[in-house]
Design a protein around this motif. Structure first.
Motif, mmCIF file in Angstrom:
data_model
loop_
_atom_site.group_PDB
_atom_site.id
_atom_site.type_symbol
_atom_site.label_atom_id
_atom_site.label_comp_id
_atom_site.label_asym_id
_atom_site.label_seq_id
_atom_site.Cartn_x
_atom_site.Cartn_y
_atom_site.Cartn_z
ATOM 1 N N LYS A 142 -84.866 -84.045 121.447
ATOM 2 C CA LYS A 142 -84.930 -85.499 121.572
ATOM 3 C C LYS A 142 -85.186 -86.243 120.267
ATOM 4 O O LYS A 142 -84.532 -87.249 119.988
ATOM 5 C CB LYS A 142 -86.040 -85.861 122.578
ATOM 6 C CG LYS A 142 -86.181 -87.363 122.858
ATOM 7 C CD LYS A 142 -87.212 -87.617 123.943
ATOM 8 C CE LYS A 142 -87.443 -89.104 124.181
ATOM 9 N NZ LYS A 142 -86.251 -89.754 124.797
ATOM 10 N N PHE A 215 -78.835 -79.513 122.457
ATOM 11 C CA PHE A 215 -79.053 -80.953 122.301
ATOM 12 C C PHE A 215 -79.630 -81.282 120.932
ATOM 13 O O PHE A 215 -80.465 -80.545 120.391
ATOM 14 C CB PHE A 215 -80.038 -81.470 123.355
ATOM 15 C CG PHE A 215 -79.635 -81.203 124.776
ATOM 16 C CD1 PHE A 215 -78.421 -81.677 125.282
ATOM 17 C CD2 PHE A 215 -80.462 -80.486 125.621
ATOM 18 C CE1 PHE A 215 -78.057 -81.429 126.595
ATOM 19 C CE2 PHE A 215 -80.120 -80.234 126.935
ATOM 20 C CZ PHE A 215 -78.909 -80.701 127.429
ATOM 21 N N LYS A 219 -78.530 -85.893 122.747
ATOM 22 C CA LYS A 219 -77.120 -85.744 123.109
ATOM 23 C C LYS A 219 -76.662 -84.305 122.892
ATOM 24 O O LYS A 219 -77.201 -83.599 122.040
ATOM 25 C CB LYS A 219 -76.245 -86.680 122.261
ATOM 26 C CG LYS A 219 -76.601 -88.158 122.362
ATOM 27 C CD LYS A 219 -76.318 -88.706 123.759
ATOM 28 C CE LYS A 219 -76.637 -90.196 123.812
ATOM 29 N NZ LYS A 219 -76.439 -90.742 125.190
ATOM 30 N N ASN A 221 -74.811 -81.347 121.239
ATOM 31 C CA ASN A 221 -74.451 -81.216 119.829
ATOM 32 C C ASN A 221 -73.229 -80.338 119.588
ATOM 33 O O ASN A 221 -72.846 -80.105 118.438
ATOM 34 C CB ASN A 221 -75.644 -80.683 119.026
ATOM 35 C CG ASN A 221 -76.215 -79.392 119.588
ATOM 36 O OD1 ASN A 221 -75.494 -78.581 120.152
ATOM 37 N ND2 ASN A 221 -77.534 -79.207 119.449
ATOM 38 N N TYR A 438 -77.803 -81.801 132.380
ATOM 39 C CA TYR A 438 -77.646 -83.044 131.618
ATOM 40 C C TYR A 438 -76.496 -83.878 132.169
ATOM 41 O O TYR A 438 -76.620 -85.098 132.355
ATOM 42 C CB TYR A 438 -77.409 -82.708 130.154
ATOM 43 C CG TYR A 438 -77.086 -83.891 129.270
ATOM 44 C CD1 TYR A 438 -78.098 -84.637 128.687
ATOM 45 C CD2 TYR A 438 -75.762 -84.258 129.007
ATOM 46 C CE1 TYR A 438 -77.805 -85.721 127.868
ATOM 47 C CE2 TYR A 438 -75.465 -85.334 128.195
ATOM 48 C CZ TYR A 438 -76.490 -86.062 127.625
ATOM 49 O OH TYR A 438 -76.195 -87.148 126.822
ATOM 50 N N HIS A 439 -75.382 -83.235 132.429
ATOM 51 C CA HIS A 439 -74.205 -83.952 132.925
ATOM 52 C C HIS A 439 -74.282 -84.215 134.426
ATOM 53 O O HIS A 439 -73.455 -84.962 134.956
ATOM 54 C CB HIS A 439 -72.939 -83.161 132.611
ATOM 55 C CG HIS A 439 -72.615 -83.095 131.142
ATOM 56 N ND1 HIS A 439 -72.287 -84.200 130.399
ATOM 57 C CD2 HIS A 439 -72.581 -82.035 130.277
ATOM 58 C CE1 HIS A 439 -72.050 -83.847 129.143
ATOM 59 N NE2 HIS A 439 -72.219 -82.542 129.046
ATOM 60 N N GLY A 444 -77.467 -87.720 132.129
ATOM 61 C CA GLY A 444 -77.248 -87.982 130.714
ATOM 62 C C GLY A 444 -78.520 -88.161 129.911
ATOM 63 O O GLY A 444 -78.481 -88.743 128.820
ATOM 64 N N SER A 445 -79.629 -87.641 130.409
ATOM 65 C CA SER A 445 -80.906 -87.719 129.693
ATOM 66 C C SER A 445 -81.440 -86.321 129.455
ATOM 67 O O SER A 445 -81.295 -85.434 130.299
ATOM 68 C CB SER A 445 -81.930 -88.518 130.514
ATOM 69 O OG SER A 445 -83.218 -88.455 129.924
#
Length: 455
Positions: A142, A215, A219, A221, A438-439, A444-445
């Motif tokens: 994060k 991540f 996001k 990577n 995540y998806h 999306g977090s």
């Protein structure tokens, strides 16, 4: 990362002393031990931010409260920067506050896993009091690099200044990565060489199985193990897969030559780190070190210098397996199980060597370059790394069964590989699991990772 060294030891007057230092690690199989190390990210539950060193819920306070469990403090310039126990275990801090347990040298994986469980119970109890948590991942998912607090250790200041001169990702390595590794013994120079070659060749397989860092700053990577990729742009003088280990004639002497060519970071004298970054240990031995003109090194200086090389497998008086991302409790036990199964049974070691002995330098380089991004899906010899991983796990399983180290319930050590078999058989890495959430459910977090995967 090690606690402050002690300014002691015999003066080094001859290169042969360095060879003898490494060789002195040789020991009979009856004395082989298992030393497991794992790092984790510490954070506030309230805002998920990394813990600073100071403050009512900071790293210093965590270290202070852990002393109730029998840990003894190690201080540097008035700051607690490590904890130790009589059995040889210690707790140390990585530059960005990553919290590391370096376990005691134990005989069985059952003891290793009990030690991990006890440690995580302790930090969880402290966390409940302070409102803090810890999580095992390969890379900080994060926070930006400039949002990570630095720990007050002298060697880190020197490394922080030097790293950007040699690569673009060295500071990320220092502040935003976590690993799990195991330290294992060898019987002789020949045994060391065989184990070194097998473990270097198979380190990308471990990287794929443990890939757990997809991540960066909230996001995806594009990597399965971004932690592993980071080492490819940290410092070419002290990282890599060491192709010379596979050359004829390799042994302790050749490795000493490599270490003497690794530029120095520091010399520790009288409680202080003296900046010797980029300078030569060969010059030090000749009394020509610019940082300490006229002085020659002690054997402890060489021991410190060993800690500043970062290849995929590191030779000290034992071998360190360095290819795996940090992860949850079961994978902390599985990493030593993998390597003990491969290296501590003669039949398994022979089978592992037969598997890798005809791999070319180019093939090993291909695995090192591609596995961080593709993990188990990396193409290799008409198949994929997943195919190799399944074969490697079968060899390791057989090696653990052959050790016949049973617990009080009569179970051997092989079941510690179960979580890795599940990964290899499914073809889904830990990173794949995180990306799917995540998806999907996480919308999306990356924030839920700090709750769902906390220790």
């Amino acid at each position: 990362m090690s606690a402050p060294p002690k300014t002691r030891g015999e003066p080094i007057t001859d290169r042969r002393q360095l060879v003898a230092y490494l060789e002195s690690g040789s020991k009979p199989a009856s004395d082989w031990r298992i030393g497991t190390e794992h790092e984790k990210f510490a954070y506030r539950l309230s805002d998920l931010r990394p813990l600073p060193y100071e403050g009512p819920d900071g790293i210093r306070e965590v270290l202070t409260r852990l002393q109730r469990y029998g840990w003894q403090p190690v201080e540097e310039n008035g700051n607690i920067i490590a904890l130790t126990q009589d059995d040889g275990a210690n707790i140390t801090l990585e530059p960005g506050g990553q919290f590391e347990l370096s376990g005691a040298a134990v005989e069985t994986l059952h003891q290793t896993c009990a030690e991990v469980h006890s440690h995580l119970t302790q930090v969880k109890e402290i966390g409940a009091e302070l409102g803090t948590g810890m999580v095992g991942l390969g890379f900080q998912p994060k926070w930006r690099r400039d949002e990570i607090p630095w720990m007050p250790k002298g060697r880190y200041r020197i490394m922080r200044d030097y790293m950007p001169k040699r690569g673009s990702l060295g500071l990320d390595m220092m502040t935003r990565t976590c690993t799990v590794q195991v330290n294992l013994d060898f019987a002789s120079e020949a045994d060391m060489v065989k184990k070194f070659r097998v473990s270097l060749a198979l380190q990308p397989i471990a990287t794929a199985l443990f890939a757990n860092s997809p991540f960066t700053e909230g996001k995806p990577n594009g990597f399965q193990s971004f932690r592993s990729h980071i080492w490819t742009d940290t410092d070419p003088d002290r990282t890599g897969d060491l192709p010379f280990v596979f050359e004829d004639g390799f042994g302790f002497e050749r490795h000493v030559d490599y270490l003497l060519d690794v530029p120095m970071y520091f010399v520790y004298r009288d409680g202080a780190y003296i900046d010797a970054s980029g300078q030569s240990f060969r010059d030090f031995m000749a009394g020509k070190l610019p940082a300490l003109p006229g002085e020659t090194p002690l054997i402890t200086d060489f021991a410190d210098h060993l800690t500043t090389s970062f290849p995929e497998v590191r030779l000290k008086k034992y071998l360190e397996m360095r290819g795996a991302d940090g992860g949850p409790w079961r994978r902390l036990c599985a990493l030593p199980a993998l390597w003990v199964g491969l290296l501590y049974d003669g039949t398994a070691l022979d089978a592992a060597w037969d598997l890798v002995k005809d791999w070319t330098t180019e093939e090993r380089a291909h695995l090192r370059a591609e596995v961080p991004r593709h993990a188990l899906r990396t193409p290799f010899r008409g198949g994929t790394v997943r195919d190799v991983a399944l074969e490697v796990l079968k060899i390791a399983h057989a090696g653990l069964v052959a050790r016949r180290r049973n617990d009080n319930w009569g179970d051997d050590e092989a079941h510690f590989l179960d979580t890795l078999f599940a990964i290899a058989e499914s073809g889904q890495t830990p990173a794949d699991e995180l990306l799917a959430k995540y998806h999907g459910a996480w919308g999306g977090s990356v924030d839920p990772v700090f709750k769902e995967y906390a220790y």
